[in-house]
Structure formats: C-alpha cells, structure tokens
Design a protein around this motif. Structure first.
Motif, PDB file in Angstrom:
ATOM      1  N   ILE A   1      40.280  32.043  56.729  1.00 26.51           N
ATOM      2  CA  ILE A   1      39.317  31.258  57.509  1.00 26.51           C
ATOM      3  C   ILE A   1      38.220  30.671  56.623  1.00 26.51           C
ATOM      4  O   ILE A   1      37.913  29.493  56.695  1.00 26.51           O
ATOM      5  CB  ILE A   1      38.675  32.119  58.624  1.00 26.51           C
ATOM      6  N   TRP A   2      37.607  31.516  55.780  1.00 26.12           N
ATOM      7  CA  TRP A   2      36.463  31.046  54.974  1.00 26.12           C
ATOM      8  C   TRP A   2      36.809  30.861  53.492  1.00 26.12           C
ATOM      9  O   TRP A   2      35.961  30.457  52.713  1.00 26.12           O
ATOM     10  CB  TRP A   2      35.281  32.006  55.112  1.00 26.12           C
ATOM     11  N   GLY A   3      38.020  31.243  53.110  1.00 24.86           N
ATOM     12  CA  GLY A   3      38.411  31.055  51.711  1.00 24.86           C
ATOM     13  C   GLY A   3      38.208  32.298  50.849  1.00 24.86           C
ATOM     14  O   GLY A   3      37.465  33.211  51.212  1.00 24.86           O
ATOM     15  N   ASN A   4      38.901  32.310  49.729  1.00 23.18           N
ATOM     16  CA  ASN A   4      38.795  33.425  48.783  1.00 23.18           C
ATOM     17  C   ASN A   4      37.375  33.582  48.256  1.00 23.18           C
ATOM     18  O   ASN A   4      36.901  34.688  48.038  1.00 23.18           O
ATOM     19  CB  ASN A   4      39.721  33.197  47.589  1.00 23.18           C
ATOM     20  N   GLN A   5      36.721  32.447  48.037  1.00 23.56           N
ATOM     21  CA  GLN A   5      35.379  32.489  47.451  1.00 23.56           C
ATOM     22  C   GLN A   5      34.434  33.312  48.305  1.00 23.56           C
ATOM     23  O   GLN A   5      33.775  34.239  47.825  1.00 23.56           O
ATOM     24  CB  GLN A   5      34.839  31.059  47.346  1.00 23.56           C
TER      25      GLN A   5
ATOM     26  N   ASP B   1      34.107  33.117  37.943  1.00 23.65           N
ATOM     27  CA  ASP B   1      35.219  32.318  37.439  1.00 23.65           C
ATOM     28  C   ASP B   1      36.343  32.241  38.465  1.00 23.65           C
ATOM     29  O   ASP B   1      37.057  31.242  38.538  1.00 23.65           O
ATOM     30  CB  ASP B   1      35.728  32.896  36.106  1.00 23.65           C
ATOM     31  N   VAL B   2      36.492  33.294  39.272  1.00 26.48           N
ATOM     32  CA  VAL B   2      37.477  33.251  40.357  1.00 26.48           C
ATOM     33  C   VAL B   2      36.999  32.285  41.440  1.00 26.48           C
ATOM     34  O   VAL B   2      37.743  31.420  41.901  1.00 26.48           O
ATOM     35  CB  VAL B   2      37.701  34.661  40.960  1.00 26.48           C
ATOM     36  N   VAL B   3      35.737  32.424  41.806  1.00 29.08           N
ATOM     37  CA  VAL B   3      35.179  31.600  42.876  1.00 29.08           C
ATOM     38  C   VAL B   3      35.202  30.115  42.498  1.00 29.08           C
ATOM     39  O   VAL B   3      35.539  29.259  43.302  1.00 29.08           O
ATOM     40  CB  VAL B   3      33.742  32.078  43.203  1.00 29.08           C
ATOM     41  N   ASP B   4      34.847  29.827  41.233  1.00 31.26           N
ATOM     42  CA  ASP B   4      34.789  28.423  40.786  1.00 31.26           C
ATOM     43  C   ASP B   4      36.130  27.913  40.262  1.00 31.26           C
ATOM     44  O   ASP B   4      36.224  26.754  39.862  1.00 31.26           O
ATOM     45  CB  ASP B   4      33.753  28.267  39.658  1.00 31.26           C
ATOM     46  N   GLU B   5      37.134  28.781  40.203  1.00 28.77           N
ATOM     47  CA  GLU B   5      38.436  28.419  39.622  1.00 28.77           C
ATOM     48  C   GLU B   5      38.273  27.857  38.213  1.00 28.77           C
ATOM     49  O   GLU B   5      38.938  26.886  37.831  1.00 28.77           O
ATOM     50  CB  GLU B   5      39.178  27.435  40.535  1.00 28.77           C
ATOM     51  N   SER B   6      37.404  28.481  37.411  1.00 27.36           N
ATOM     52  CA  SER B   6      37.132  27.987  36.054  1.00 27.36           C
ATOM     53  C   SER B   6      38.198  28.469  35.074  1.00 27.36           C
ATOM     54  O   SER B   6      38.684  29.589  35.163  1.00 27.36           O
ATOM     55  CB  SER B   6      35.772  28.505  35.563  1.00 27.36           C
ATOM     56  N   ASP B   7      38.518  27.588  34.135  1.00 24.28           N
ATOM     57  CA  ASP B   7      39.518  27.921  33.122  1.00 24.28           C
ATOM     58  C   ASP B   7      38.899  28.241  31.767  1.00 24.28           C
ATOM     59  O   ASP B   7      39.557  28.835  30.906  1.00 24.28           O
ATOM     60  CB  ASP B   7      40.501  26.763  32.952  1.00 24.28           C
ATOM     61  N   LEU B   8      37.647  27.838  31.578  1.00 25.49           N
ATOM     62  CA  LEU B   8      37.029  27.957  30.264  1.00 25.49           C
ATOM     63  C   LEU B   8      35.621  28.514  30.424  1.00 25.49           C
ATOM     64  O   LEU B   8      34.869  28.092  31.301  1.00 25.49           O
ATOM     65  CB  LEU B   8      36.960  26.562  29.616  1.00 25.49           C
ATOM     66  N   ARG B   9      35.258  29.501  29.581  1.00 26.33           N
ATOM     67  CA  ARG B   9      33.879  30.001  29.535  1.00 26.33           C
ATOM     68  C   ARG B   9      33.559  30.301  28.085  1.00 26.33           C
ATOM     69  O   ARG B   9      34.310  30.996  27.422  1.00 26.33           O
ATOM     70  CB  ARG B   9      33.712  31.254  30.404  1.00 26.33           C
TER      71      ARG B   9
END
Lengths: 338, 338
Positions: B116-120, A99-107
């Motif tokens: 450089i590569w992002g948080n993800q 959810d952090v990686v995808d910047e998701s708000d809803l699951r």
C-alpha cells in the motif's frame, strides 16, 4: 619587539578538520576497535556488510563530536568512546536503510551494500547495528544519554518519513525543508554533541550549549551537502552531480529557484521533479536556473547563518584547543563548497 | 460424597488463550491506549502505516506475556504496561521489515503495508517504531530491562540475517534451523517474559524461570507456525498454504522430509527450493512427501517437547490463576494444529 600576526591570516587559511582529528586521535582508535568488535558476528554476512560501509572512508565526524564534547569538559573515562561508537552505528544503520529507501547504487564512490548483498541484507544489518548501538548505550548506563539518543533515533526516522511525504511536491517551503533536515540530519549531530557533557556530568547550560552547537552544525552541514550535489565534481563527492535532481529530491537550492522563478520556470520544475523529466538535458537547464536565481550562493548563506549560531552557542565556554577545534569544524563544513 | 471430576476432562478440553486474555484485559486496554499514542506523529503517514498493521488483528500474545509475567509476582505499577507496549512495537517493526525482506503481499489476510505505502515507508516506519520502543524502555528507567530488550533487538536482527544466509540451502540441519528460530522468534518471547520479573523486582531464579518459559514457548510457537503453513486452511491463516514453500523458505517439516527421503526425493527438494521450481504441482508433491515422512507430525512432536520444557520452567512457582493462564497458553499454541 614581538612579531604581530594579523588576525586575518586565520581567516584566509582554509579551515580544517585536522585539529579535531589530532585531538581525538587516540580515542578514535578505541572507537575504531569497538566498531570492529561490535560489528562482529558469527553470521558472516553481518561483518561483511557492516565493514563495507564502515571502511568506505566516511569522515566519522559524528563520533569525533561526541569525544570532543566530553573531553571539552575534562572527561577521562571510556563512556564517551562507547557513546561515540553508538552514534556512528546509528549513522551507519541510517545509511544502510537510506540506500534501500532511495534505491541508490553509489555512496562515497563505492557500490552501495544493497547492490552487492541486496536490500534484504541492508535492512537487516541496519537493524542489527541499531540493536548493537542500544546495547552499548545501555552498557554505559546513563539514562540521560539513553534518553537523548533514543529520542534522536525516533526523530531521525520520523524525519525520513516526512521527507518521503514531501517528496516530489514542489510546494514544499523552506520551513518544511528545514523541518526535514533538522530531524533527519541535525538531530543526530545534536545528540552526538549533547551526550558529551552528559557523561562529563557538567552543567545543564553546557549541555544545552553543545546540543545547540550540534543542531546548527548539522543544519549547515546538510545545506552544504545539498549545494555540493549541484556543484561538486563527481570524483570529490563519490556521487554524480545532480543525483538529488535525478531522484526528484527537493533541496533548498531547488526550493529557492522554484519560488523565485517565472511561471514558466515553475512549470519546468514541476515537470522535472513531479513529472520525473529529470534527464541530462533537463539537469543542465536546472543548473542554469539554480545559478540564475542564486540558489547555491543563498543556500551557502543560510548555512553560514546556522554556522554562526553554532559558533555563538560555544561562545561562553573558556578558550581551549577543544573549543577551537570544534569551532574550526563549523568553517570546515561550510568551506567544502568554497 | 463429593463429585469426582476426572483429570482427563481438562485434557480433552481445547486449551485456550482466554484465561490470559481475561486476566490481562484491563492492563491490555492501557497497552492499546499507549500503542495509539506512541504510534502517533504529526507526519501523517506514520500512524497510517503503523495502525494498518497494529489494527490487523494480531493476538498481541507478546505484550500479554509481559503483563502476566509481572503480575504473576504481584507487580502493580505501570512499568509493565510500557514494556509490554515496547515489546509489541519491536514485534511490529520486525513485521514491517520482514515484509520488505520477504517481498510479502499478504499478512493476516490483509495487504501488507509495503504493497500500500511502499517498501520505503515500511522500512522507515519500522525504524520509527523501534525508536519509540526504546524511548518507552528508557522512560521506565530499568537498565536491566533495557539490557534484556536491546540484546533481543540485536539477536532478532542477527537471526534474520542468519536466515537469509541459510535460505535455499537444503543442507540446513535441524540445529541450524533451531538457531534461526531461537534468534528471530523465541528471543523476543523470552525477553517479553523476562522483563516481567525484572520490573516486579523478584528473585533471579524467577527471572530465569520466566525467560526459559518464554524461550521454549517461542520455539513451540514458531514450529507450529511452520506446520500451519503446510496444513492450515487459507482463511484461518490469512495466508495461503505453501507460502513458505513458494518463497523457498526452509522450515523443519521440509528439513525432516529432505533428510529422511530417497536420493530422488532429495533431488526434487533441491530443484524446488534451491532451483525455484515451487509452482502449484510441485507444492502438491512437496505436501505428499512431507506427509509420507511424518514431517508435520514430527514437527508437532518437537513443538510439544519445547512446550514441556516451558511448562517445567514454571513448575516451581506457586499455583495461581496467572500461572495457570501462562501454562494454558503453551497448549493453546500447540493445539492450533490439532
């Protein structure tokens, strides 16, 4: 004169996860207790964040697989309960990080932990749950199970990075995509099923059978999820139709529609996915193209293919309620879209 | 008539990490090989991100501790090399996640991976390295070492979440703070040192001695780091003076200065740390207050206290070059600020 029940009756009935739920019920109560206890901490934020996701109504399919895969071979100790809990924690940690990686708000229809407690807490509580998962595995003391699950942890992360690298690249092939979902989804299903026969100390052939069952079930499960993202209703899914499209995620329905389309269609896909033109009007057009080129029905056909392999992986095992329940889960996963 | 060398000569000399570096050199070459090999992946982004941090010139103190703590008891296999690499991977994973959590742009004078590569990528490559760390531990096959290191992984994450909960709260006490750094920093030093005697299969007393050495060395190390943040020069540190202040991080120099200050001073600290007024002019004022109340010198005194405990933990062990090198590292860590 007995009553003959035609075999087809079974086929017409909607497949259900209920037999598996019923068979694993008492062990799942122990898993749920262990989840609560191992997600506990004097640091108050940890159980808050963990329980938000843990109590959000996931099916807990993965820990049930571990329990069933051990019970299938007559296992009666408590190692499978600890490993099932480890598997669920690994899964929960992945969701928190995803959810952090995808910047998701809803699951699952609820706000994600990151929107309530922030990205920081989601990353760190995920790390904590992963640490707790490993402690439980160590507590079980099986180096073979540790090997299977720690390898899965690496492979899952590797799959997520791979997905990041192929993201928004419309030249992604079906094989590329299969490599991603094999790692990020199916590997944990496979490990969850494989550690069952390991703690039950049964044959290597049984271990390989359950691993293959889990891997192919996981592939079918993910492909159906991809279809649901374009076909399910928002309330059923707990997320909006077209989330994958809006996030520029390339899944099999898109890959098939892109490759089968005209040059103009391909230009549309590139602008939508690579160029970020994924607003409402474009979603409608994307859905139209996916339908026109059979993107959903053929993704379901692929899922059925892997479902068949999962079923055949269990074929040599003697009939039992456990075996039937595991096989019905295959159909259940696929029937979610029918 | 012999030449009498006064004991003080040794005291006047700057303590160095060099004896430890020299003694562990050939084993560290094996560690470095293993790091490169286990950070490798067909997914190109993984070695890119991992090597960016791995090659950024960290001292690799933690893996040297593991190597020395095993060699101290005559260990000659290769388990300590694998565990030392696991320890370094756990540390690297923590740094990758920390930079995301802290939104840091600079580490050791280089751009952080996330810029450089992002948080993800930083989150996911951290997860991958953690998975690889566990695979190497499993490969060693010692359940005791696995127990120590998996527990450390949980404790570190718990400490990071605790730090998040106490962040920007000026009522944080020295004891609260010690609890944070014991978990987030010292626990890994302790585990790194403890797994040495475990693989060397020596006595429980030796294991406890090395654990205590590592824990107290870790506390001293972190406290000195906190002082350096307010006192070192930017080029030495690879980060700017006052980074902790600007990020609203509460460390011991601040805690001491706050508690010893006047009500007006305390209002200043609350506005700066809790209210986010931490610009350049306020940093100057903060530095003045920290100096006035002995915040730096007394933090160094605390570090020396823990350093003494670390030294006494090793006292019962017979004299050896390994023991001397480990003891000199204590002074080296503390001398960084003198």
């Amino acid at each position: 004169m007995g009553v003959v029940i035609p075999l087809e009756d079974n086929k017409n009935k909607q497949a259900s996860v209920k037999p598996l739920v019923d068979l694993t019920m008492s062990d799942m109560e122990r898993v749920n207790q262990l989840i609560l206890s191992k997600a506990g901490s004097d640091v108050q934020m940890i159980p808050e964040v963990a329980n938000h996701l843990i109590s959000s109504g996931g099916k807990r399919l993965r820990p049930m697989l571990t329990l069933a895969a051990a019970s299938l071979f007559g296992y009666e100790g408590d190692a499978h309960v600890k490993l099932a809990t480890s598997v669920e924690f690994m899964h929960t940690a992945t969701l928190l990080h995803d959810d952090v990686v995808d910047e998701s708000d809803l699951r699952r229809g609820k706000s994600t932990a990151r929107t309530i407690w922030g990205n920081q807490a989601s990353v760190l509580v995920g790390d904590f749950l992963l640490g707790q998962a490993f402690r439980m595995m160590v507590d079980v003391g099986s180096l073979e199970a540790l090997d299977v699950l720690s390898t899965a942890a690496s492979v899952i992360a590797e799959g997520e990075v791979l997905q990041l690298s192929v993201a928004k690249n419309m030249e992604t092939t079906e094989d590329d995509y299969l490599q991603v979902i094999r790692a990020k989804t199916a590997a944990l299903f496979a490990a969850a099923a494989e550690v069952g026969p390991i703690v039950a100390a049964t044959s290597n052939a049984n271990r390989k059978a359950l691993k293959s069952y889990g891997m192919n079930l996981g592939l079918a499960f993910q492909l159906v999820d991809d279809v649901l993202d374009y076909g399910g209703s928002s309330s059923e899914l707990g997320k909006n139709v077209g989330d994958d499209f809006r996030e520029g995620k390339i899944t099999l329905p898109v890959i098939l529609s892109y490759r089968r389309g005209t040059p103009e269609d391909r230009t549309f896909w590139r602008e939508a996915i690579e160029g970020g033109n994924s607003d409402g009007a474009n979603l409608e057009k994307a859905l139209g193209l996916i339908r026109r080129y059979g993107g959903l029905s053929d993704t379901i056909a692929r899922a059925q293919h892997y479902g068949t392999i999962a079923r055949d992986a269990l074929a040599p095992l003697p009939a039992s309620p456990w075996k039937s329940a595991l096989i019905e889960v295959i159909d259940f996963c696929i029937d979610r879209v029918s």
